[in-house]
Design a protein around this motif. Structure first.
Motif, PDB file in Angstrom:
ATOM      1  N   MET A   1       0.841  -1.169   0.000  1.00  0.00           N
ATOM      2  CA  MET A   1       0.000   0.000   0.000  1.00  0.00           C
ATOM      3  C   MET A   1       0.892   1.240   0.000  1.00  0.00           C
ATOM      4  SD  MET A   1      -2.935   1.399   2.610  1.00  0.00           S
ATOM      5  CE  MET A   1      -3.516  -0.195   2.985  1.00  0.00           C
ATOM      6  N   TYR A   2       0.601   2.184  -0.862  1.00  0.00           N
ATOM      7  CA  TYR A   2       1.413   3.396  -1.020  1.00  0.00           C
ATOM      8  C   TYR A   2       0.883   4.480  -0.083  1.00  0.00           C
ATOM      9  CZ  TYR A   2       2.598   0.703  -5.110  1.00  0.00           C
ATOM     10  OH  TYR A   2       2.991  -0.304  -5.938  1.00  0.00           O
ATOM     11  N   ASN A   3       1.240   4.387   1.197  1.00  0.00           N
ATOM     12  CA  ASN A   3       0.677   5.287   2.190  1.00  0.00           C
ATOM     13  C   ASN A   3       1.698   6.228   2.834  1.00  0.00           C
ATOM     14  OD1 ASN A   3       2.012   3.311   3.565  1.00  0.00           O
ATOM     15  ND2 ASN A   3       0.397   2.905   5.034  1.00  0.00           N
ATOM     16  N   GLU A   4       2.932   6.223   2.360  1.00  0.00           N
ATOM     17  CA  GLU A   4       3.943   7.145   2.867  1.00  0.00           C
ATOM     18  C   GLU A   4       4.446   8.001   1.715  1.00  0.00           C
ATOM     19  OE1 GLU A   4       6.561   6.169   6.018  1.00  0.00           O
ATOM     20  OE2 GLU A   4       5.792   4.122   6.105  1.00  0.00           O
ATOM     21  N   GLN A   5       5.170   9.058   2.057  1.00  0.00           N
ATOM     22  CA  GLN A   5       5.642   9.990   1.042  1.00  0.00           C
ATOM     23  C   GLN A   5       7.156  10.135   1.087  1.00  0.00           C
ATOM     24  OE1 GLN A   5       3.770  13.727   1.840  1.00  0.00           O
ATOM     25  NE2 GLN A   5       1.709  12.919   1.657  1.00  0.00           N
ATOM     26  N   ILE A   6       7.739  10.314  -0.097  1.00  0.00           N
ATOM     27  CA  ILE A   6       9.142  10.700  -0.219  1.00  0.00           C
ATOM     28  C   ILE A   6       9.187  11.916  -1.138  1.00  0.00           C
ATOM     29  CG2 ILE A   6      10.183   8.444   0.215  1.00  0.00           C
ATOM     30  CD1 ILE A   6      10.481   8.097  -2.817  1.00  0.00           C
ATOM     31  N   SER A   7      10.240  12.678  -1.012  1.00  0.00           N
ATOM     32  CA  SER A   7      10.465  13.803  -1.919  1.00  0.00           C
ATOM     33  C   SER A   7      11.701  13.482  -2.735  1.00  0.00           C
ATOM     34  CB  SER A   7      10.666  15.108  -1.154  1.00  0.00           C
ATOM     35  OG  SER A   7       9.483  15.492  -0.517  1.00  0.00           O
ATOM     36  N   LEU A   8      11.527  13.319  -4.038  1.00  0.00           N
ATOM     37  CA  LEU A   8      12.646  13.094  -4.937  1.00  0.00           C
ATOM     38  C   LEU A   8      13.288  14.445  -5.225  1.00  0.00           C
ATOM     39  CD1 LEU A   8      10.892  10.584  -7.321  1.00  0.00           C
ATOM     40  CD2 LEU A   8      12.678  10.054  -5.666  1.00  0.00           C
ATOM     41  N   ILE A   9      14.614  14.507  -5.141  1.00  0.00           N
ATOM     42  CA  ILE A   9      15.330  15.777  -5.267  1.00  0.00           C
ATOM     43  C   ILE A   9      16.057  15.829  -6.605  1.00  0.00           C
ATOM     44  CG2 ILE A   9      17.139  17.229  -4.304  1.00  0.00           C
ATOM     45  CD1 ILE A   9      16.537  15.863  -1.615  1.00  0.00           C
ATOM     46  N   CYS A  10      15.733  16.857  -7.381  1.00  0.00           N
ATOM     47  CA  CYS A  10      16.403  17.100  -8.655  1.00  0.00           C
ATOM     48  C   CYS A  10      17.398  18.234  -8.440  1.00  0.00           C
ATOM     49  CB  CYS A  10      15.379  17.474  -9.719  1.00  0.00           C
ATOM     50  SG  CYS A  10      16.132  17.840 -11.307  1.00  0.00           S
ATOM     51  N   GLU A  11      18.661  17.966  -8.711  1.00  0.00           N
ATOM     52  CA  GLU A  11      19.694  18.982  -8.561  1.00  0.00           C
ATOM     53  C   GLU A  11      20.221  19.345  -9.943  1.00  0.00           C
ATOM     54  OE1 GLU A  11      22.610  17.744  -5.721  1.00  0.00           O
ATOM     55  OE2 GLU A  11      21.097  17.457  -4.168  1.00  0.00           O
ATOM     56  N   GLU A  12      20.160  20.637 -10.248  1.00  0.00           N
ATOM     57  CA  GLU A  12      20.605  21.140 -11.540  1.00  0.00           C
ATOM     58  C   GLU A  12      21.481  22.368 -11.324  1.00  0.00           C
ATOM     59  OE1 GLU A  12      16.893  20.537 -14.460  1.00  0.00           O
ATOM     60  OE2 GLU A  12      16.579  22.041 -12.916  1.00  0.00           O
ATOM     61  N   LYS A  13      22.158  22.751 -12.355  1.00  0.00           N
ATOM     62  CA  LYS A  13      22.888  24.020 -12.365  1.00  0.00           C
ATOM     63  C   LYS A  13      22.139  24.939 -13.315  1.00  0.00           C
ATOM     64  CE  LYS A  13      27.048  22.602 -10.528  1.00  0.00           C
ATOM     65  NZ  LYS A  13      27.532  23.104  -9.320  1.00  0.00           N
ATOM     66  N   LYS A  14      21.793  26.125 -12.816  1.00  0.00           N
ATOM     67  CA  LYS A  14      21.087  27.111 -13.625  1.00  0.00           C
ATOM     68  C   LYS A  14      21.917  28.377 -13.717  1.00  0.00           C
ATOM     69  CE  LYS A  14      16.502  25.359 -12.832  1.00  0.00           C
ATOM     70  NZ  LYS A  14      15.124  25.654 -12.589  1.00  0.00           N
TER      71      LYS A  14
END
Length: 103
Positions: A1-14
């Motif tokens: 069951m998908y009942n928890e959360q994660i935050s995927l982090i995208c790191e870029e250079k701008k």
């Protein structure tokens, strides 16, 4: 069951207004199922210098865009950052194996 959360982090250079490359970090939340690392998987990874600690399963592999780190806060606990060691696609699902901390 998908009942928890994660935050995927995208790191870029701008490029900023002065033309300098500056790091930029964006987070994207997805729902996940938290899984533990099996004994066999743990010891096989240890043999090649990896230290897997936790595994997340997301429902759709298209939710993953090649991020290298993620944030996870178990219910009621502090948020911690994890490095993604490997991913494994099983049908539409994607397993993300992680170790604590960032390289």
């Amino acid at each position: 069951m998908y009942n928890e959360q994660i935050s995927l982090i995208c790191e870029e250079k701008k490029v900023n207004e002065y033309g300098d490359l500056v790091p930029s970090r964006t987070e994207r939340m997805v729902y996940t199922e938290v899984k533990s690392i099996g004994t066999t998987e743990f010891y096989q990874a240890q043999a090649v210098g990896q230290k897997p600690e936790i595994k997340f399963k997301i429902a759709d592999y298209l939710d993953y865009k090649g991020e290298k780190t993620l944030l996870y806060a178990p219910f009621g606990a502090e948020c911690e950052e994890y490095s993604i060691i490997r991913t494994y696609r099983n049908g539409r699902e994607l397993e993300i194996t992680c170790k604590r901390g960032v390289d």
